[in-house]
Design a protein around this motif. Structure first.
Motif, PDB file in Angstrom:
ATOM      1  N   VAL A   1      29.848 -45.423  47.489  1.00 52.52           N
ATOM      2  CA  VAL A   1      29.751 -45.781  46.082  1.00 52.52           C
ATOM      3  C   VAL A   1      31.116 -45.731  45.419  1.00 52.52           C
ATOM      4  CG1 VAL A   1      28.838 -45.014  43.852  1.00 52.52           C
ATOM      5  CG2 VAL A   1      27.337 -45.131  45.853  1.00 52.52           C
ATOM      6  N   GLU A   2      31.880 -44.695  45.758  1.00 55.31           N
ATOM      7  CA  GLU A   2      33.207 -44.545  45.143  1.00 55.31           C
ATOM      8  C   GLU A   2      34.099 -45.751  45.441  1.00 55.31           C
ATOM      9  OE1 GLU A   2      31.604 -40.370  45.857  1.00 55.31           O
ATOM     10  OE2 GLU A   2      31.536 -42.348  46.812  1.00 55.31           O
ATOM     11  N   GLU A   3      34.068 -46.209  46.699  1.00 58.35           N
ATOM     12  CA  GLU A   3      34.910 -47.348  47.074  1.00 58.35           C
ATOM     13  C   GLU A   3      34.465 -48.618  46.359  1.00 58.35           C
ATOM     14  OE1 GLU A   3      35.687 -49.925  51.088  1.00 58.35           O
ATOM     15  OE2 GLU A   3      35.773 -47.738  51.274  1.00 58.35           O
ATOM     16  N   ALA A   4      33.137 -48.853  46.305  1.00 57.20           N
ATOM     17  CA  ALA A   4      32.626 -50.050  45.643  1.00 57.20           C
ATOM     18  C   ALA A   4      32.885 -50.008  44.140  1.00 57.20           C
ATOM     19  CB  ALA A   4      31.135 -50.203  45.927  1.00 57.20           C
ATOM     20  N   LEU A   5      32.773 -48.823  43.533  1.00 61.72           N
ATOM     21  CA  LEU A   5      33.094 -48.708  42.114  1.00 61.72           C
ATOM     22  C   LEU A   5      34.537 -49.110  41.847  1.00 61.72           C
ATOM     23  CD1 LEU A   5      31.313 -45.344  41.187  1.00 61.72           C
ATOM     24  CD2 LEU A   5      30.763 -47.609  40.265  1.00 61.72           C
ATOM     25  N   GLY A   6      35.433 -48.693  42.734  1.00 60.07           N
ATOM     26  CA  GLY A   6      36.837 -49.016  42.548  1.00 60.07           C
ATOM     27  C   GLY A   6      37.146 -50.483  42.768  1.00 60.07           C
ATOM     28  N   THR A   7      36.621 -51.036  43.875  1.00 58.32           N
ATOM     29  CA  THR A   7      36.988 -52.413  44.223  1.00 58.32           C
ATOM     30  C   THR A   7      36.242 -53.460  43.397  1.00 58.32           C
ATOM     31  OG1 THR A   7      35.330 -52.416  45.998  1.00 58.32           O
ATOM     32  CG2 THR A   7      37.569 -51.778  46.597  1.00 58.32           C
ATOM     33  N   VAL A   8      35.005 -53.185  43.027  1.00 58.37           N
ATOM     34  CA  VAL A   8      34.209 -54.193  42.321  1.00 58.37           C
ATOM     35  C   VAL A   8      34.212 -53.983  40.808  1.00 58.37           C
ATOM     36  CG1 VAL A   8      31.909 -55.217  42.086  1.00 58.37           C
ATOM     37  CG2 VAL A   8      32.713 -54.469  44.331  1.00 58.37           C
ATOM     38  N   LEU A   9      34.117 -52.722  40.374  1.00 55.95           N
ATOM     39  CA  LEU A   9      34.016 -52.452  38.941  1.00 55.95           C
ATOM     40  C   LEU A   9      35.291 -51.871  38.340  1.00 55.95           C
ATOM     41  CD1 LEU A   9      30.383 -50.970  38.731  1.00 55.95           C
ATOM     42  CD2 LEU A   9      31.134 -53.364  38.659  1.00 55.95           C
ATOM     43  N   GLY A  10      36.235 -51.510  39.182  1.00 57.36           N
ATOM     44  CA  GLY A  10      37.502 -50.995  38.669  1.00 57.36           C
ATOM     45  C   GLY A  10      37.380 -49.667  37.967  1.00 57.36           C
ATOM     46  N   THR A  11      36.512 -48.789  38.468  1.00 55.37           N
ATOM     47  CA  THR A  11      36.340 -47.485  37.852  1.00 55.37           C
ATOM     48  C   THR A  11      36.149 -46.427  38.935  1.00 55.37           C
ATOM     49  OG1 THR A  11      35.085 -46.280  36.155  1.00 55.37           O
ATOM     50  CG2 THR A  11      33.824 -47.694  37.622  1.00 55.37           C
ATOM     51  N   THR A  12      36.017 -45.189  38.499  1.00 56.67           N
ATOM     52  CA  THR A  12      35.774 -44.082  39.425  1.00 56.67           C
ATOM     53  C   THR A  12      34.360 -43.559  39.230  1.00 56.67           C
ATOM     54  OG1 THR A  12      36.501 -42.374  37.876  1.00 56.67           O
ATOM     55  CG2 THR A  12      38.204 -43.427  39.256  1.00 56.67           C
ATOM     56  N   LEU A  13      33.902 -42.737  40.164  1.00 56.72           N
ATOM     57  CA  LEU A  13      32.567 -42.170  40.040  1.00 56.72           C
ATOM     58  C   LEU A  13      32.477 -41.288  38.798  1.00 56.72           C
ATOM     59  CD1 LEU A  13      29.725 -41.745  41.113  1.00 56.72           C
ATOM     60  CD2 LEU A  13      30.617 -39.896  42.566  1.00 56.72           C
ATOM     61  N   GLU A  14      33.522 -40.508  38.528  1.00 60.32           N
ATOM     62  CA  GLU A  14      33.505 -39.632  37.356  1.00 60.32           C
ATOM     63  C   GLU A  14      33.424 -40.445  36.071  1.00 60.32           C
ATOM     64  OE1 GLU A  14      35.606 -39.478  39.883  1.00 60.32           O
ATOM     65  OE2 GLU A  14      34.840 -37.640  40.846  1.00 60.32           O
ATOM     66  N   GLU A  15      34.238 -41.504  35.986  1.00 59.72           N
ATOM     67  CA  GLU A  15      34.228 -42.341  34.786  1.00 59.72           C
ATOM     68  C   GLU A  15      32.902 -43.078  34.648  1.00 59.72           C
ATOM     69  OE1 GLU A  15      37.572 -44.808  35.492  1.00 59.72           O
ATOM     70  OE2 GLU A  15      39.033 -43.361  34.738  1.00 59.72           O
ATOM     71  N   PHE A  16      32.377 -43.567  35.759  1.00 61.23           N
ATOM     72  CA  PHE A  16      31.109 -44.296  35.733  1.00 61.23           C
ATOM     73  C   PHE A  16      29.969 -43.374  35.290  1.00 61.23           C
ATOM     74  CE2 PHE A  16      27.167 -45.793  37.699  1.00 61.23           C
ATOM     75  CZ  PHE A  16      27.146 -47.124  37.287  1.00 61.23           C
ATOM     76  N   THR A  17      29.952 -42.170  35.826  1.00 59.30           N
ATOM     77  CA  THR A  17      28.892 -41.225  35.466  1.00 59.30           C
ATOM     78  C   THR A  17      28.950 -40.881  33.982  1.00 59.30           C
ATOM     79  OG1 THR A  17      28.920 -40.286  37.706  1.00 59.30           O
ATOM     80  CG2 THR A  17      27.896 -38.965  35.970  1.00 59.30           C
ATOM     81  N   ALA A  18      30.150 -40.635  33.468  1.00 59.73           N
ATOM     82  CA  ALA A  18      30.290 -40.332  32.043  1.00 59.73           C
ATOM     83  C   ALA A  18      29.830 -41.511  31.189  1.00 59.73           C
ATOM     84  CB  ALA A  18      31.746 -39.982  31.732  1.00 59.73           C
ATOM     85  N   ARG A  19      30.178 -42.707  31.634  1.00 56.25           N
ATOM     86  CA  ARG A  19      29.789 -43.914  30.905  1.00 56.25           C
ATOM     87  C   ARG A  19      28.257 -44.074  30.939  1.00 56.25           C
ATOM     88  NH1 ARG A  19      33.645 -49.114  31.752  1.00 56.25           N
ATOM     89  NH2 ARG A  19      32.652 -50.602  30.339  1.00 56.25           N
ATOM     90  N   TRP A  20      27.652 -43.790  32.097  1.00 57.13           N
ATOM     91  CA  TRP A  20      26.192 -43.875  32.237  1.00 57.13           C
ATOM     92  C   TRP A  20      25.491 -42.848  31.354  1.00 57.13           C
ATOM     93  CZ3 TRP A  20      23.261 -39.963  34.855  1.00 57.13           C
ATOM     94  CH2 TRP A  20      21.903 -40.270  35.011  1.00 57.13           C
TER      95      TRP A  20
END
Length: 395
Positions: free
Chosen positions: A367-386
């Motif tokens: 998930v971390e790799e796909a978040l970076g390559t496809v969405l340009g974010t990190t798991l921590e940033e994505f979780t906070a945003r969610w």
């Protein structure tokens, strides 16, 4: 037996002891019997595929023929793997392989136990054919199969008329184009739906206790991350939970399960359940007009109580045997994560993100790799945003 031969020597008594173990030409009797049983099962399979009820009945009980004749079969065969003689005949272990015409690219494998009798002239015949051990049942084990074909679907049921199965085909035929619009068309574009007569029947098909599926309207079985040469997924309906749903709920369920069929090749051990289930719910709810408060009532209740989840739902939260409210919150949280991606990054990015996670091969880092390559974010940033999105949408 070797010890007995040494005790009695090689005279006439020893010869008598050896005779029951050998057939003509020195072939062991058990091997000969196994070959004969295999021939009976071969004839039985050919009769079934050839729609020859008389030839089928000549190999033993014909009850199974009646149960199976509506099933559109492209292949059906047994391979005897073991044979045990009994006082009245024999019990055979066999691997059954069959394909549903137009749907299965590879055979379904099922382990079976067959009971056989023997006539006075030594002819073997089948008296029973049932699942081996604790294996799951096949639909025909529960009664006569009724088949209904839709434009994009095959619905197979027991204990229901064709008229009772047609609504499933209509909903499935709406689900398939909806899934293709969201996911794309690089899948079969067809779905097989099994409708047993009860929750107990559903559980028997899946080889699990009924309590595991109480309140679950349907599940999809299939080979995750398969190479494309596998049996078609089966959507297995729990009629007791399905029938209490309204029209929209039934459509959401079948669209959700059809999404699992479409995404199966891209769903691997690397794919977390919040993504696979959340994406299926996202597709299922498209066009329904359901708001987050409508579709996520349990998570909304938790948010109102000040219990915003700290992290994306873990796989264990999706267990059917757990607390129902906890299970609902897991599904709702996954749906909102996918809904957020679609709204904030776009629907194309959501599909690309799903496809990017699966090929990673293992869960760690996928998930971390796909978040970076496809969405340009990190798991921590994505979780906070969610978490902020969940609070805004449900607060």
């Amino acid at each position: 037996m070797a010890g007995r031969r040494r005790t009695w020597g090689t005279g006439a008594v020893g010869l008598v002891l050896l005779l029951p173990l050998a057939g003509c030409g020195g072939q062991p009797a058990t091997d000969r019997a196994r070959a004969e049983v295999q021939q009976v099962l071969d004839r039985r399979s050919a009769a079934l595929l050839g729609h020859d009820e008389r030839a089928y009945a000549a190999t033993g009980t014909g009850a199974q023929y009646t149960r199976l004749r509506a099933l559109p079969l492209a292949a059906w065969s047994y391979r005897v793997t073991g044979l045990r003689r009994t006082s009245s005949g024999a019990t055979a272990d066999a691997d059954l392989r069959y394909r549903v015409a137009g749907y299965d690219k590879a055979p379904v494998d099922a382990r079976r136990t067959l009971t056989l009798g023997r006539t006075a002239d030594g002819t073997w015949y089948v008296t029973a054919d049932r699942p081996a051990g604790k294996g799951g049942q096949q639909l025909w084990d529960q009664g006569t199969v009724t088949a209904v074909r839709g434009a994009h679907s095959l619905v197979l049921g027991t204990g229901r008329s064709a008229a009772g199965l047609r609504p499933f085909a209509r909903l499935a035929d709406r689900a398939v184009p909806a899934v293709s619009r969201a996911w794309g068309t690089e899948w079969t574009g067809r779905v097989v739906i099994l409708v047993p007569r009860s929750l107990a029947g559903m559980a028997a098909l899946l080889g699990s206790p009924a309590a595991d599926y109480r309140g679950i309207a349907a599940v999809t079985t299939g080979e995750a991350g398969g190479p494309g040469r596998a049996p078609a997924d089966r959507v297995v309906v729990n009629p007791e939970a399905y029938e209490v749903l309204g029209d929209v709920g039934r459509q959401v369920v079948l669209t959700h399960e059809t999404t699992h069929v479409a995404t199966r090749a891209h769903t691997t051990a690397a794919t977390p359940l919040w993504l696979s289930e959340g994406y299926a719910d996202w597709v299922g709810y498209l066009g329904t007009g359901r708001t987050p408060a409508d579709a996520a009532p349990e998570l909304a209740r938790a948010v109102r109580d000040g219990e915003v989840p700290e992290a994306l739902p873990a796989d264990e939260e999706f267990g059917f045997t757990g607390e129902p409210a906890k299970l609902a919150r897991a599904y709702e949280g996954g749906w909102l994560a996918c809904r957020m991606i679609a709204e904030q990054w776009g629907t194309a990015r959501l599909g690309a993100f799903y496809r990017a996670v699966g090929p990673h091969g293992e869960r760690a880092g996928a998930v971390e790799e796909a978040l970076g390559t496809v969405l340009g974010t990190t798991l921590e940033e994505f979780t906070a945003r969610w978490r902020a999105y969940v609070t805004t949408e449900l607060g």
